[in-house]
Write an enzyme that holds these catalytic residues in place. Structure first.
Site, PDB file in Angstrom:
ATOM      1  N   ASP A   2       0.849  -1.200   0.000  1.00 33.54           N
ATOM      2  CA  ASP A   2       0.000   0.000   0.000  1.00 33.54           C
ATOM      3  C   ASP A   2       0.889   1.256   0.000  1.00 33.54           C
ATOM      4  OD1 ASP A   2       0.932  -0.535   2.595  1.00 33.54           O
ATOM      5  OD2 ASP A   2      -0.782   0.434   3.553  1.00 33.54           O
ATOM      6  N   HIS A  46       9.773  -0.172   8.550  1.00 35.48           N
ATOM      7  CA  HIS A  46       8.873  -1.293   8.816  1.00 35.48           C
ATOM      8  C   HIS A  46       8.865  -2.307   7.668  1.00 35.48           C
ATOM      9  CE1 HIS A  46       7.271   0.754  12.309  1.00 35.48           C
ATOM     10  NE2 HIS A  46       6.980   1.814  11.580  1.00 35.48           N
TER      11      HIS A  46
END
Length: 328
Positions: free
Chosen positions: A11, A245
């Site tokens: 995303d 991340h």
């Protein structure tokens, strides 16, 4: 050199862009598809960003548009203070960019590729897990055909941060907790790379600036789009840098020795005050009967060699992109 077949469910997103740059530079990666999902922006934004980034980084891989809402809950409210209104730091890189994804719906693409390459495909998912949950609904038998499912998601209580959206919830899981619970309890091999290790994997300002020097225009682009992202971490956490991340999850695919692991069954909380929390019942620990019983045992990252992750990222990007010209 043998290559690993990867479906990258993403995303984009600034740290997604960092991870995609790594995958495009990783010589052991064979990217089969990018599948997009809502998360760091609406799915139209994340799909446009994926198309833009593949062209910018010179990565020849098809992009498939996926889910625009969670399985049950309403679509989450965008958070432009994290990734910008355009999802890539609002530096104007996307001005005038237009491209179209493939016609196939992303969950269907996931099913078809796993069926085409049984036992070979690693699903690397760094956004809400809606596409994976929908793929399971389309064809439950893919659980026995996938090589591994590596997710950036969750927080299990070992690291410095147990949640980044609530005190206990990580963003990808809380954005679709019903999908997360479906994916985490399915009978396929999962490795969860959660906040326990990703919040330790910090790309400092100095390291980001060095990549801007050694990794050519790609390194400079990643530095430019991450200025607001880094500012958020500086204001909230008090350090000059940003958490990688999604990069940590991508590196875990190829460098599993850089992480330490725990094993057990995993659930995601789907309602109430703890919605989005991930719960690990470790192997060997006894509790009264509960909703974690009779589930497949999965793998969770609990430790990380931070210097090893940073070194791997710097080396792969600098080797591949140093001296390369921008593709768009």
């Amino acid at each position: 050199m043998s290559k690993m077949k990867i479906i990258f469910d993403t995303d984009p997103g600034i740290d997604d862009a960092m991870a995609l740059a790594y995958l495009g530079a990783q010589p052991r990666a064979e990217l089969l598809a990018l599948t997009t999902v809502f998360g760091n922006g609406g799915v139209d934004i994340t799909t446009r960003n994926a198309l833009y980034l593949t062209q910018r980084f010179g990565i020849d891989v098809p992009v498939y548009r996926g889910a625009h809402t969670p399985l049950v809950l309403p679509a989450p409210t965008p958070a432009p203070h994290v990734h910008g209104y355009d999802g890539l730091g609002d530096i104007g890189a996307l001005d005038g960019f237009v491209a179209e994804p493939q016609a196939t719906f992303a969950p269907q693409c996931i099913v078809e590729l796993i069926r085409e390459y049984p036992g070979e495909v690693t699903l690397l998912a760094v956004g809400p897990l809606t596409n994976l949950a929908l793929a399971l609904e389309l064809d439950p038998e893919i659980t026995g055909l996938v090589k591994e499912v590596v997710i950036m998601g969750g927080a299990f209580g070992w690291g410095p941060r147990r949640g980044n959206v609530s005190p206990v919830a990580e963003a990808n899981v809380i954005n679709d907790p019903h999908a997360a619970d479906k994916v985490l309890t399915a009978n396929w091999p999962i490795r969860a790379v959660g906040l326990d290790v990703t919040t330790q994997s910090i790309l400092s300002t100095a390291a980001a600036r060095e990549l801007g020097r050694t990794a050519g225009e790609t390194g400079q682009f990643l530095f430019d789009i991450s200025r607001g992202y880094e500012k958020l971490y500086t204001q909230r956490d008090g350090f000059a840098g940003c958490a990688m991340h999604d990069v940590a999850a991508a590196i875990a695919v190829f460098e599993p020795h850089l992480f330490g692991y725990a094993r057990g069954t995993i659930r995601a909380v789907t309602d109430g005050i703890a919605i989005g929390q991930t719960i690990l019942k470790e192997e060997g620990r006894s509790f009264p009967p509960g909703p974690w019983d009779d589930l497949p045992v999965q793998t969770v990252c609990r430790e990380v060699d931070v210097e090893g992750v940073l070194s791997a990222y710097h080396s792969v990007l600098s080797t591949h992109y140093g001296g390369l010209k921008t593709a768009v």
